[in-house]
Design a protein around this motif. Sequence first.
Motif: not given
Length: 171
Positions: A65, A135, A139, A148, A150
């Motif tokens: 992150r 990314k 996210y 997201a 994650q």
Amino acid sequence: MKKIIVFFIVVGVVLYGAYEALMYYDNNFIYGRMRETPAVRPMENPQLKMETGLVSVDGGEAIYRATPAADLVSPLDSAQPSVIARGKAVYLTYCAQCHGYNYDGNGTVGQSFQPLPTDLRSSAVQSKPEGELFKTVSYGIPGKRQPALQTTVTIDDRWHVIAFMKSLGLR
């Protein structure tokens, strides 16, 4: 008055008989041991202490992150067929509902979105570096419907999906 006394005696005998029948069942059959089933009492025992070093404080998701997208590089060999096959399996599980089985943004769920999900074989996606795609998958995209992932997809599986997406090439 006699009727009332007889009534209470009969009710008492019936209740006592029912109680005895239940106790006989509970004591003599393997399927009725409710009294011996352990109850869950989480605060009876002291809380376990976690050993030091079990929770990572200098790696994992926090590093990904905090790292700029341009500096992120896949730890996988993206040309390996096994990496691409794993990426396809993860894609079909988590992404195909929106991006579609033809990778064009016309998945079953994605058809109801406005704008449609991105075509993964478009130059807009294929020209992005792996770190930026990682990314985006991890996210999400603020203000758009890209979720997201994650907490849903592991870090390795996200890299597998990126390798698979890059293997698709331009439309």
